[in-house]
Motif scaffolding. Structure first.
Motif, PDB file in Angstrom:
ATOM      1  N   LEU A 168      15.670 -13.957  35.079  1.00 44.57           N
ATOM      2  CA  LEU A 168      17.035 -14.356  35.394  1.00 44.57           C
ATOM      3  C   LEU A 168      18.045 -13.361  34.831  1.00 44.57           C
ATOM      4  O   LEU A 168      19.006 -12.973  35.501  1.00 44.57           O
ATOM      5  CB  LEU A 168      17.310 -15.754  34.837  1.00 44.57           C
ATOM      6  CG  LEU A 168      16.763 -16.920  35.663  1.00 44.57           C
ATOM      7  CD1 LEU A 168      16.702 -18.195  34.836  1.00 44.57           C
ATOM      8  CD2 LEU A 168      17.623 -17.143  36.905  1.00 44.57           C
ATOM      9  N   ILE A 169      17.832 -12.936  33.591  1.00 45.98           N
ATOM     10  CA  ILE A 169      18.770 -12.010  32.952  1.00 45.98           C
ATOM     11  C   ILE A 169      18.864 -10.703  33.724  1.00 45.98           C
ATOM     12  O   ILE A 169      19.951 -10.118  33.870  1.00 45.98           O
ATOM     13  CB  ILE A 169      18.346 -11.751  31.487  1.00 45.98           C
ATOM     14  CG1 ILE A 169      18.577 -13.018  30.645  1.00 45.98           C
ATOM     15  CG2 ILE A 169      19.123 -10.573  30.889  1.00 45.98           C
ATOM     16  CD1 ILE A 169      18.003 -12.944  29.258  1.00 45.98           C
ATOM     17  N   ASN A 170      17.740 -10.238  34.241  1.00 46.39           N
ATOM     18  CA  ASN A 170      17.710  -8.945  34.929  1.00 46.39           C
ATOM     19  C   ASN A 170      17.899  -9.054  36.437  1.00 46.39           C
ATOM     20  O   ASN A 170      17.834  -8.037  37.135  1.00 46.39           O
ATOM     21  CB  ASN A 170      16.384  -8.239  34.628  1.00 46.39           C
ATOM     22  CG  ASN A 170      16.276  -7.803  33.183  1.00 46.39           C
ATOM     23  OD1 ASN A 170      16.849  -6.790  32.791  1.00 46.39           O
ATOM     24  ND2 ASN A 170      15.575  -8.575  32.367  1.00 46.39           N
ATOM     25  N   ASN A 171      18.120 -10.269  36.920  1.00 46.80           N
ATOM     26  CA  ASN A 171      18.311 -10.479  38.352  1.00 46.80           C
ATOM     27  C   ASN A 171      19.734 -10.126  38.753  1.00 46.80           C
ATOM     28  O   ASN A 171      20.660 -10.150  37.930  1.00 46.80           O
ATOM     29  CB  ASN A 171      18.021 -11.949  38.708  1.00 46.80           C
ATOM     30  CG  ASN A 171      17.614 -12.110  40.153  1.00 46.80           C
ATOM     31  OD1 ASN A 171      18.258 -11.580  41.044  1.00 46.80           O
ATOM     32  ND2 ASN A 171      16.535 -12.847  40.390  1.00 46.80           N
ATOM     33  N   ARG A 172      19.925  -9.828  40.032  1.00 52.79           N
ATOM     34  CA  ARG A 172      21.254  -9.475  40.542  1.00 52.79           C
ATOM     35  C   ARG A 172      22.075 -10.692  40.944  1.00 52.79           C
ATOM     36  O   ARG A 172      23.208 -10.555  41.383  1.00 52.79           O
ATOM     37  CB  ARG A 172      21.114  -8.551  41.757  1.00 52.79           C
ATOM     38  CG  ARG A 172      20.567  -7.180  41.432  1.00 52.79           C
ATOM     39  CD  ARG A 172      20.330  -6.374  42.694  1.00 52.79           C
ATOM     40  NE  ARG A 172      21.540  -6.256  43.500  1.00 52.79           N
ATOM     41  CZ  ARG A 172      21.566  -5.725  44.725  1.00 52.79           C
ATOM     42  NH1 ARG A 172      20.450  -5.286  45.272  1.00 52.79           N
ATOM     43  NH2 ARG A 172      22.701  -5.654  45.390  1.00 52.79           N
ATOM     44  N   ILE A 173      21.535 -11.892  40.814  1.00 53.27           N
ATOM     45  CA  ILE A 173      22.240 -13.082  41.255  1.00 53.27           C
ATOM     46  C   ILE A 173      23.452 -13.354  40.375  1.00 53.27           C
ATOM     47  O   ILE A 173      23.603 -12.791  39.289  1.00 53.27           O
ATOM     48  CB  ILE A 173      21.310 -14.318  41.273  1.00 53.27           C
ATOM     49  CG1 ILE A 173      20.730 -14.569  39.881  1.00 53.27           C
ATOM     50  CG2 ILE A 173      20.231 -14.161  42.304  1.00 53.27           C
ATOM     51  CD1 ILE A 173      19.864 -15.815  39.807  1.00 53.27           C
ATOM     52  N   ASN A 174      24.317 -14.256  40.825  1.00 50.72           N
ATOM     53  CA  ASN A 174      25.549 -14.579  40.127  1.00 50.72           C
ATOM     54  C   ASN A 174      25.276 -15.075  38.713  1.00 50.72           C
ATOM     55  O   ASN A 174      24.373 -15.878  38.485  1.00 50.72           O
ATOM     56  CB  ASN A 174      26.291 -15.657  40.930  1.00 50.72           C
ATOM     57  CG  ASN A 174      27.643 -15.968  40.335  1.00 50.72           C
ATOM     58  OD1 ASN A 174      27.766 -16.808  39.458  1.00 50.72           O
ATOM     59  ND2 ASN A 174      28.665 -15.286  40.829  1.00 50.72           N
ATOM     60  N   PRO A 175      26.052 -14.611  37.710  1.00 45.63           N
ATOM     61  CA  PRO A 175      25.830 -15.018  36.314  1.00 45.63           C
ATOM     62  C   PRO A 175      25.875 -16.529  36.102  1.00 45.63           C
ATOM     63  O   PRO A 175      25.117 -17.060  35.277  1.00 45.63           O
ATOM     64  CB  PRO A 175      26.972 -14.327  35.562  1.00 45.63           C
ATOM     65  CG  PRO A 175      27.311 -13.134  36.400  1.00 45.63           C
ATOM     66  CD  PRO A 175      27.092 -13.572  37.810  1.00 45.63           C
ATOM     67  N   ILE A 206       9.284 -15.567  30.505  1.00 45.26           N
ATOM     68  CA  ILE A 206       9.309 -14.635  31.638  1.00 45.26           C
ATOM     69  C   ILE A 206      10.420 -15.022  32.621  1.00 45.26           C
ATOM     70  O   ILE A 206      11.125 -14.155  33.153  1.00 45.26           O
ATOM     71  CB  ILE A 206       7.939 -14.619  32.347  1.00 45.26           C
ATOM     72  CG1 ILE A 206       6.874 -14.011  31.412  1.00 45.26           C
ATOM     73  CG2 ILE A 206       8.005 -13.848  33.657  1.00 45.26           C
ATOM     74  CD1 ILE A 206       5.453 -14.154  31.922  1.00 45.26           C
ATOM     75  N   ALA A 207      10.571 -16.340  32.852  1.00 45.23           N
ATOM     76  CA  ALA A 207      11.617 -16.813  33.776  1.00 45.23           C
ATOM     77  C   ALA A 207      12.999 -16.431  33.279  1.00 45.23           C
ATOM     78  O   ALA A 207      13.857 -15.987  34.056  1.00 45.23           O
ATOM     79  CB  ALA A 207      11.512 -18.331  33.946  1.00 45.23           C
TER      80      ALA A 207
END
Length: 542
Positions: A83-90, A78-79
């Protein structure tokens, strides 16, 4: 009959006995006791115990080990999806995904505890109220729109940059504001004391680090005097920034002196991602008419009264006039958030008689960058300057821990013939971060960027200067924490006289620095390059 024993007296004697150095050699023992009893050590130990318990406890119940293993793997999955679908920096995503996949049993759990940046509903509501207060306190949109149209008559590029800051940092531009660039901490210290002594109504100080010594003690003396004479004094400091420099609950000492004080994000002995967010801003506002910001904290190394990492080079900017109001509103917003109070910001708005309003060249736009709005204002301001530059961009930064976007922008600008020069420290404050900075040198140099290291010591300044027209002085480092996780601020300037001073100071600093070449990078031993590659993978977490 057993004689009575005064335990308190015996304990006091024992403490004095140990402290006097009669056991095991004096100063060393004192330092050891100080280290063991310091809040950092105690908090660190408590957090370590929690981490160990998370790992050990499941193995104490082998009957449920299979269920626990399955549960943890699901959490890790799930984590990773989050992370993959988050808008944070790659790069930040990769830095977490790698350890989660390598250690699926505990990786997801630790990401849930330490990696998130999500606010509670209560905190979001609180921030939204403060945001509304900011909107009400800052100049109306029609007034700002007229100023932007006026700016566009000189430069569309400047107006576009200013529009971005206005829309996404909610901090409008100003005319009628003098700017003075302060090229070293010693000058800032003297100017700050001079302006504090002139305060008539209020003083706001917001700093990442405060440390007792020549600098802070001198300022504190002025603050106490001003309080006695009816001036309202407010101080904000970051608890993690001051964890090794101030006693625990130092704000109570300041309150006892009549100085109102708030602590940003008090550090508690728990595993929590909220400690990723720190108040890295450095703001001083006097009566709403004079303001300071830049890289300089209130500690002796910043004025070279104490030597740390060689000569300490840092910078600041002083504003006088209308533009100071942005800094005042930033402070009041933070104060309202921390104190839980709602104030009428207009009570602090200064009045400038027409004859006192500075007649200054150019435009000034102090801006704020928050980690909670999903908008990397500081990075985008820097990127806009780099991508729109025609002739040169000169940069000073203590850390060069950059993401792919920044690396590409710098490289493409240099390939296009723009003179890109960067000054970093030669003597680092954190060796591992410096190794990551140096890990980026080769690619930048291959693409035409010129890099210098400040050989006299440590450069802590965060400045951008571009084409003799644009400049930024502030608190925003070129690293992931400053660009994505910290509360930051800066002053964007267009056409002001101080831009020439920033450029002159850069050139003078460059002459004291060693230029790094590709040959220097190629001579680095293979094992050190391997270390840099490893550290670079986890740079977003540093």
């Amino acid at each position: 009959m057993i004689p009575s024993v005064n335990c308190g007296r015996i304990m006091k004697k024992l403490v004095r006995f140990v402290w006097s150095g009669m056991f095991y050699g004096g100063n060393r023992l004192k330092k050891l006791v100080q280290f063991l009893l310091h809040r950092t050590t105690l908090v660190g130990f408590a957090m370590l115990v929690q981490a160990v318990l998370l790992i050990v406890v499941p193995y104490c119940f082998p009957k449920y080990a299979g269920y626990f293993h399955t549960f943890c793997v699901i959490i890790s999955g799930i984590a990773v999806l989050h992370l993959i679908n988050n808008r944070i920096n790659p790069a930040y995503k990769i830095a977490w995904i790698v350890p989660i996949l390598l250690f699926p049993i505990f990786g997801g759990v630790f990401y849930g505890l330490l990696g998130g940046n999500k606010l509670s509903k209560r905190t979001r509501r609180k921030l939204q109220r403060i945001q509304r207060k900011m909107d009400q306190a800052l100049p109306p949109s029609d007034q700002t729109g007229e100023l932007l149209r006026h700016m566009a008559g000189y430069s569309i590029s400047a107006a576009n940059q200013s529009t971005y800051i206005t829309e996404y940092a909610l901090c409008p531009p100003y005319e009628n504001t003098d700017t003075e660039y302060l090229p070293i901490g010693e000058i800032k210290f003297e100017r700050l004391k001079e302006e504090l002594r002139k305060a008539k109504h209020y003083i706001f100080l917001e700093y990442f680090i405060i440390e007792p010594g020549i600098m802070w003690d001198s300022i504190l003396e002025i603050l106490q005097y001003k309080v006695k004479n009816g001036v309202e004094v407010r101080v904000i400091y970051d608890d993690i920034g001051c964890i090794r420099t101030l006693p625990h609950k130092y704000h109570h000492q300041l309150e006892a002196m009549g100085i109102k004080c708030c602590v940003f994000n008090p550090f508690l002995p728990i595993l929590s991602g909220r400690f990723n967010n720190r108040d890295h801003r450095k703001i001083a506002v006097i009566d709403g008419k004079v303001g300071f910001t830049g890289g300089i904290n209130l500690a002796d190394e910043y004025i070279n009264a104490r030597e740390r990492f060689g000569h300490w080079k840092d910078t600041a900017v002083i504003l006088e006039g209308s533009g100071v109001w942005n800094l005042a509103v930033m402070f009041l917003s933070m104060w309202g958030y921390l104190r839980g109070v709602e104030e009428n910001f207009d009570d602090f708005r200064p009045y400038f008689p027409p004859e006192e309003l500075p007649v200054a060249k150019g435009y000034v736009q102090p801006f704020n960058d928050s980690p909670w709005d999903q908008e990397s204002v500081g990075e985008n301001v820097y990127l806009n300057m780099i991508t729109r530059a025609n002739r040169y961009v000169y940069i000073t930064t203590p850390y060069l821990v950059i993401d792919h976007e920044m690396l590409t922008a710098l490289s493409n600008a240099a390939k296009s013939g723009v003179d890109i020069r960067i000054i970093t420290p030669h003597i680092p404050d954190k060796w591992y971060v410096h190794e990551v900075s140096r890990a980026h040198y080769s690619l930048l140099l291959e693409n035409g960027v010129r890099i210098y290291e400040y050989t006299p010591g440590f450069i802590h300044a965060k400045t951008f200067c571009c084409d003799d027209q644009f400049g930024v002085v502030g608190t925003i480092n070129l690293d992931y924490r400053s660009l994505y996780l910290h509360m930051e601020c800066g002053v964007w300037m267009y056409g002001t006289d101080s831009i020439a001073d920033i450029k002159y100071d850069f050139i003078r600093t460059m002459r004291k620095s060693q230029e790094i070449t590709l040959e220097d990078c190629r001579r680095v031993p293979w094992y050190r390059r391997l270390l840099r590659a490893f550290l670079r993978a986890f740079a977003p977490l540093m």
